[in-house]
Design an enzyme around this catalytic site. Structure first.
Site, PDB file in Angstrom:
ATOM      1  NE  ARG A  63      -2.695  14.529   0.036  1.00 36.98           N
ATOM      2  CZ  ARG A  63      -3.102  14.900  -1.148  1.00 36.98           C
ATOM      3  NH1 ARG A  63      -2.376  14.628  -2.214  1.00 36.98           N
ATOM      4  NH2 ARG A  63      -4.232  15.531  -1.281  1.00 36.98           N
ATOM      5  CB  CYS A  64       4.475  11.368   5.125  1.00 36.01           C
ATOM      6  SG  CYS A  64       5.973  10.454   5.525  1.00 36.01           S
ATOM      7  N   GLY A  65       3.608   8.305   5.548  1.00 38.68           N
ATOM      8  CA  GLY A  65       3.412   7.242   6.522  1.00 38.68           C
ATOM      9  C   GLY A  65       3.820   7.650   7.934  1.00 38.68           C
TER      10      GLY A  65
END
Length: 182
Positions: A63-65
């Site tokens: 869930r990271c850019g």
């Protein structure tokens, strides 16, 4: 194997090899651990798959850019696996961006991005609780400052170069570092 061990010990005793130099047939201690694969009951000992091979080690989060980098990491894996490169991803919530469950993290990796390289179950990659691989790479370089920090290791397990999160897997400097260890 016994002959190889005897030859290595003999070399050490007569000064042919220094004790701090790796013996090519041995596995570095930082790889010799049972690590659970992501969303699996299976363990992997990285000695069995990576000893004597160049590696690309990456801490990941689903869930990271930077999560889209899974696609580029998979492309590197596919392009260079036949030349010996071992890509290993280490899921981690050290930066609070991992999925709530391993099932969700696995779905992101395997279904959303088609990851086929080895992914390790979530665990710490920073601080005193970091897994042995990240303790090793951090000791030679620097600890990851964010998700998708990348380390290129040579065949002896030495960190050749480290890349911050913003460096994409297809960045020419990262590709050159990978190619330099093949």
């Amino acid at each position: 194997m016994v002959r190889l061990l005897f030859a290595a010990l003999f070399s050490l005793s007569v000064g042919g090899v220094h004790a701090d130099e790796p013996v090519s047939s041995s596995c570095p201690a930082f790889l010799d651990h049972e690590l659970r694969k992501l969303h699996s009951r299976d363990n992997v000992n990285l000695c069995n798959m990576a000893a004597g091979k160049p590696m690309l080690v990456v801490n990941t989060a689903s869930r990271c850019g930077y999560t889209g980098q899974f696609e580029g990491l998979e492309a590197l894996h596919r392009k260079y696996q036949d030349r010996g490169l071992v890509v290993v991803g280490f899921a981690s919530d050290d930066f609070r961006q991992e999925a709530d469950t391993e099932a969700e993290a696995a779905r992101v990796c395997y279904k959303n991005f088609g990851v086929t390289f080895t992914m390790i179950a979530p665990g710490p990659v920073t601080g005193s609780d970091a897994n042995p691989v990240f303790q090793h790479v951090s000791g030679q370089s620097q600890p990851p400052r964010w998700n998708f920090f990348k380390y290129v290791l040579d065949r002896d397990g030495r960190v050749v170069e480290a890349f911050p999160s913003r460096v994409e897997p297809d960045d020419p400097t990262l590709v050159r570092a990978v190619e330099s260890v093949l």
